[in-house]
Design an enzyme around this catalytic site. Structure first.
Site, mmCIF file in Angstrom:
data_model
loop_
_atom_site.group_PDB
_atom_site.id
_atom_site.type_symbol
_atom_site.label_atom_id
_atom_site.label_comp_id
_atom_site.label_asym_id
_atom_site.label_seq_id
_atom_site.Cartn_x
_atom_site.Cartn_y
_atom_site.Cartn_z
ATOM 1 N N HIS A 377 32.098 -22.707 62.636
ATOM 2 C CA HIS A 377 31.949 -21.281 62.307
ATOM 3 C C HIS A 377 32.557 -20.347 63.341
ATOM 4 O O HIS A 377 32.220 -19.165 63.357
ATOM 5 C CB HIS A 377 30.472 -20.912 62.153
ATOM 6 C CG HIS A 377 29.774 -21.613 61.039
ATOM 7 N ND1 HIS A 377 29.627 -21.062 59.777
ATOM 8 C CD2 HIS A 377 29.185 -22.817 60.990
ATOM 9 C CE1 HIS A 377 28.960 -21.913 59.014
ATOM 10 N NE2 HIS A 377 28.676 -22.987 59.723
ATOM 11 N N LYS A 568 26.272 -5.519 61.302
ATOM 12 C CA LYS A 568 26.510 -6.919 61.681
ATOM 13 C C LYS A 568 26.061 -7.048 63.123
ATOM 14 O O LYS A 568 25.749 -6.045 63.772
ATOM 15 C CB LYS A 568 27.990 -7.283 61.546
ATOM 16 C CG LYS A 568 28.941 -6.260 62.219
ATOM 17 C CD LYS A 568 30.417 -6.600 61.997
ATOM 18 C CE LYS A 568 30.946 -6.200 60.649
ATOM 19 N NZ LYS A 568 31.636 -7.242 59.933
ATOM 20 N N ARG A 569 26.005 -8.284 63.661
ATOM 21 C CA ARG A 569 25.693 -8.425 65.082
ATOM 22 C C ARG A 569 26.678 -7.604 65.913
ATOM 23 O O ARG A 569 27.842 -7.445 65.532
ATOM 24 C CB ARG A 569 25.743 -9.902 65.484
ATOM 25 C CG ARG A 569 24.581 -10.715 64.943
ATOM 26 C CD ARG A 569 23.233 -10.148 65.362
ATOM 27 N NE ARG A 569 23.020 -10.342 66.766
ATOM 28 C CZ ARG A 569 22.335 -11.357 67.304
ATOM 29 N NH1 ARG A 569 21.762 -12.240 66.517
ATOM 30 N NH2 ARG A 569 22.193 -11.475 68.601
ATOM 31 N N LYS A 574 33.982 -7.908 67.111
ATOM 32 C CA LYS A 574 33.787 -7.222 65.826
ATOM 33 C C LYS A 574 34.202 -5.749 65.905
ATOM 34 O O LYS A 574 34.318 -5.066 64.895
ATOM 35 C CB LYS A 574 32.330 -7.341 65.380
ATOM 36 C CG LYS A 574 31.914 -8.792 65.069
ATOM 37 C CD LYS A 574 30.440 -8.891 64.711
ATOM 38 C CE LYS A 574 29.937 -10.314 64.564
ATOM 39 N NZ LYS A 574 30.328 -10.956 63.287
ATOM 40 N N THR A 676 30.533 -12.507 55.963
ATOM 41 C CA THR A 676 29.879 -12.622 54.655
ATOM 42 C C THR A 676 29.328 -11.258 54.227
ATOM 43 O O THR A 676 29.190 -11.004 53.032
ATOM 44 C CB THR A 676 28.726 -13.655 54.704
ATOM 45 O OG1 THR A 676 27.952 -13.419 55.878
ATOM 46 C CG2 THR A 676 29.261 -15.069 54.717
ATOM 47 N N LYS A 680 29.164 -9.088 50.479
ATOM 48 C CA LYS A 680 28.019 -8.358 49.905
ATOM 49 C C LYS A 680 28.421 -6.936 49.539
ATOM 50 O O LYS A 680 28.089 -6.427 48.461
ATOM 51 C CB LYS A 680 26.841 -8.348 50.890
ATOM 52 C CG LYS A 680 26.259 -9.735 51.138
ATOM 53 C CD LYS A 680 25.365 -9.809 52.369
ATOM 54 C CE LYS A 680 25.181 -11.276 52.777
ATOM 55 N NZ LYS A 680 24.644 -11.425 54.138
#
Ligand code: 26Q
Length: 833
Positions: A377, A568-569, A574, A676, A680
């Protein structure tokens, strides 16, 4: 404590089974609910400020699940079905009640039952705490997989840990994240069934030695161990209206004896209690996902505890049904490793087969290699797990011996293929000999598995070409891709009843179990009535999100604004920071009088930072301070709002993803394995602004480039510009960027805490910035302008929104699970009712 490892089968077993199922109408539910409320919980007066009504309803529903659970298990046993075991340190389940009602098709009946008491179902559901046994994507993926497997009737059992404390909760103090423990089991967890009769013993420490067994063979034994009990707790996983209920089995650690009698008698009372504590610490708390938290011995204990308990459980179950002979075992089992976290299972299965079941190396290796499969991952090299050899030796001496032997045999194979290539041997060794010797868990997983997969097409390609290149050269057939998904039951059908109704009116309800049917929505894109319904359901969801933001932060959002969301985290790769730079740029435009024709926008950022990740916490502080300054400046009224959404979790996402217009997926290309959340948002009709990273690539291919806001450098471009990367020059050459940096450096956002943002503001200006935030600033700002142009044309935006949902069919975990099953697991679906 006396633990029974008794078989479940035997005479009389079937007599206990229900011949007919309990009714599911409102009357039956109400009657059972009041039974549990009064007789089990012993409460007389109806109250909604306690969890008891929730607990009573869960018990009524659980009875119905239990019937189907037993039926499913009997059927699987009768068939002797091949099974897959999903081994994962994380299952981020969220709430279970609504999902269970929805799967059993008794949402309306429960609603009606509660109406008779004058209570709303939603109120009762709100009493449930999230089962937050995961950090983020990897844990939630495991939960979506379980939902899809049950719905497809695939015999897959989840194995995880029953942490006493799940993902920490987050609250804000003066813009800083503060962590609170998550005592999610405090009021009890009414979904679980303790299965004390299936407890296993897990061994730690001690030493190894050789003995001669009864048949005169020399064998290794592991002695003088400190043992811990693993107690399983089973959670039912209902399929969608198909009579199937699968199992999530979570292990909890307990001391083997309440008191170690020897130590107790020797007067070492406190030491006996300490030993009990040490044992029970194993399943105490979920580790946050950061490199800074790695290397903790307790984490390795957790990993081995999960691997050993689960494998012993499977082997014992086999022997209960087939006797001691393990012939045929491999044909009936597959173990999917959710990242390297449970990878010690490779060595543990070897140990159990050889040391406990008396097998020779070759036979044991054949079974191991044909049952283990590994999912990766991450692409960040620093996130690849390693454990110090010294720690392994102290904690799991027998496992280390086995790893050495696996390595020796593996390196022989490498040197036959590439004679004399010592550099390659060192690169591929399971033991990293540079500095402190350590075990490379990813390599152990690759060598011990028949399948290695990434989680999006780009990610799997980059694994083959980069991180695992040597291994892909040796075993090209092992490597494959399985693009992630999300379950549309939770992430569209249940969480978005408004859009569900609009979709179902147009194309029927088949999409709930066959998401590709959403494609039919494309024919509705010109249909005015449909478009109006689409629009109004989206507005209703935005209103719901605005109300949630209001209640959590006190900030009022106008639902006409563009809801621009990144949840998100918090991690540098990111690039929440890039989002903040854009927010500051918009603010700067407003301040300089260039904001009159901006599209009014609410920028919502949410997520948790690992407690030890200093830079991620500093980013949260920056977001909060920028938000406070911007929202407090009268010049921004009606134009710009910035929100830090506190304590983001699964339940929050269920509301957030329905109300977003714009989905921010802006990681540095080549860093996000898949994502992911992106799926959504897409499913719920948000449009993505994103880089060519992870599954964004496939999302853009599916929806078409005109319905996706692309920006940023590609993986190849990033690699090309990195050596001469000069963010200072980029900033100097871009007037807008320069003004943003000046504003940040002026202290405008931290008047009372001078310098608090310095480290973050410096980070993107360094030539060594691994995330190359500055390189994508201009592209991002321009793409955001394109977003504005599209949003201003509300007809165009509605079309884009519909098409995003319509083209999201591929991103169902039903598809993902079919892919795993076709290529890796090869299970027969079970058919119930
Ligand atoms: C490691 C060592 C010690 C303690 C904790 C950890 C740890 C725990 C969790 C390391 C990583 C994680 C979680 C990783 C994760 O969530 N990865 C994400 O997986 C998603 C599902 O495949 C992808 O969509 C995301 O791209 C990926 O970042």
């Amino acid at each position: 404590m006396n633990v029974l490892n008794e078989p479940e089968s035997g005479p009389g077993k079937l007599e206990f089974l229900q011949k007919s199922h309990l009714a599911m109408d409102a009357d039956a539910l109400l009657s059972d609910l009041s039974h549990y409320y009064t007789r089990m919980l012993g409460r007389r007066t109806l109250r909604t400020d306690t969890p008891f009504l929730y607990q009573a309803l869960v018990h009524a529903v659980r009875d119905r699940l239990m019937e189907r659970w037993n039926d499913t298990n009997i059927e699987l046993e009768r068939e002797g079905a091949r099974r897959a075991c999903y081994l994962s340190m994380e299952f981020l389940m969220g709430r279970l009640l609504h999902n269970a009602l929805f799967s059993l098709d008794c949402v309306n009946a429960s609603d009606e039952a509660l109406q008779a008491l004058g209570v709303e179902l939603g109120q009762v559901e709100a009493a449930e705490q999230d089962a937050g046994l995961g950090n983020g994507g990897l844990g939630r993926l495991a939960a979506c997989f379980l939902d899809s497997c049950a719905t497809l009737g695939l015999p897959v059992i989840g194995y995880g840990l029953r942490y006493q404390y799940g993902m920490f909760r987050q609250h804000m103090e003066n813009g800083y994240q503060v962590e609170d423990p998550d005592p999610w089991l405090r009021d009890g967890f009414p979904w679980e069934i303790e299965r004390i009769e299936l407890a296993r013993t897990i061994r730690f420490g001690g030493r190894t030695t050789s003995v001669t067994d009864a048949e005169g063979r020399r064998r290794r034994v592991w002695v003088e161990t400190r043992d811990v009990l693993a107690i399983p707790y089973d959670v039912p996983i209902p399929g969608y209206r198909n009579g199937v209920v699968n199992t999530l089995r979570l292990w909890s650690a307990e001391a083997t004896n309440e008191f170690d009698l020897e130590e107790f008698n020797a007067g070492s009372y406190t030491e006996a209690v300490e030993a009990k504590n040490a044992a029970e610490n194993i399943s105490m708390v979920l580790y946050p996902n950061t490199a800074t938290e790695s290397g903790h011995e307790l984490r390795l204990r957790q990993q081995y505890f999960l691997a050993s308990a689960s494998l012993q459980d499977i082997l014992a179950d086999w022997q209960r049904r087939h006797g001691p002979d393990l012939e045929g075992f491999a044909d009936k089992h597959c173990f999917q490793l959710n990242d390297t976290h449970p990878a010690v299972a490779v060595a543990e299965l070897m140990r159990l087969l050889m040391d406990v079941h008396g097998m020779g190396w070759n036979e044991a290796w054949e079974i191991t290699r044909s049952t283990m499969a590994y999912t990766n991952h991450t692409l960040l090299p620093e996130a690849l797990e390693t454990w110090p050899v010294a720690m392994f030796e102290r904690l799991l001496p027998r496992l280390l011996e086995i790893i050495y032997e696996i390595n020796a045999r593996f390196l022989d194979e490498v040197s036959i293929r590439w004679p004399g290539d010592n550099a390659r041997l060192a690169r591929m060794s399971l033991i990293d000999e540079n500095g402190q010797r350590s075990v490379r868990m990813a390599y152990l997983a690759i060598v011990g598995s028949f399948s290695v997969n990434g989680v999006a097409a780009l990610h799997s390609r980059l694994l083959r070409e980069g991180l695992f290149r040597d291994f892909a050269e040796l075993w090209p057939e092992k490597f494959n891709n399985k693009t992630n998904g999300v379950t549309q039951r939770r992430w569209l059908a249940a969480c978005n009843p408004e859009l569900n109704a609009v979709i179902t009116d147009a194309i029927g309800e088949g999409w709930v179990t066959d998401l590709e049917q959403l494609d039919r929505l494309r024919q509705q894109v010109e249909n005015t009535a449909f478009r109006d319904a689409w629009q109004s359901s989206r507005q209703a969801n935005k209103a719901r999100l605005a109300a949630l933001v209001q209640s959590r932060t006190g900030v009022t959002l106008d639902t006409q604004m563009l809801f621009d969301v990144q949840v998100k985290r918090i991690h540098e790769y990111k690039r929440q920071l890039l989002n903040v730079l854009h927010a500051v740029h918009l603010y700067d435009r407003i301040r300089r009088g260039d904001g009159d024709d901006l599209v009014p926008r609410a920028i919502i950022i949410g997520g948790k930072a690992a407690p030890g990740y200093v830079m991620a916490k500093a980013i949260i502080k920056l977001v909060s301070d920028v938000a406070q300054t911007i929202n407090g400046d009268p010049a921004t009224a009606g134009k710009l709002r910035v929100i830090f959404y506190p304590d983001y979790n699964v339940t929050a996402m269920e509301a957030i993803c329905t109300g977003a217009d714009l989905s921010e997926q802006i990681s540095t290309a080549g860093k996000e394995a898949s994502g992911t959340g992106n799926m959504k948002f897409m499913m719920n009709g948000a449009v993505t602004i994103g880089t060519l990273d992870g599954a964004n690539v496939e999302i853009r291919d599916a929806v078409g480039k005109e319905n996706f806001f692309l920006f940023g450098h590609t993986v190849e471009e990033i690699a090309e510009i990195r050596p001469a990367y000069d963010p200072a020059a980029i900033i100097a050459g871009d007037e807008d960027f320069r003004r943003v940096v000046d504003l940040l450096q002026s202290g405008h956002f931290c008047r009372h805490e001078p310098g608090v943002h310095d480290a973050v503001v410096a980070s993107f200006q360094q030539p060594g910035d691994p995330w190359m935030t500055a390189a994508d600033f201009r592209g991002f700002v321009d793409a955001q302008q394109a977003v504005e142009a599209a949003f201003r044309d509300s007809g165009r935006w509605t079309t884009m929104s519909i098409l995003n949902t319509a083209c999201s069919g591929r991103f169902s975990t039903d598809r993902t699970m079919r892919d795993y099953n076709d290529d890796i697991w090869r299970l027969e679906p079970v058919k119930m009712a």
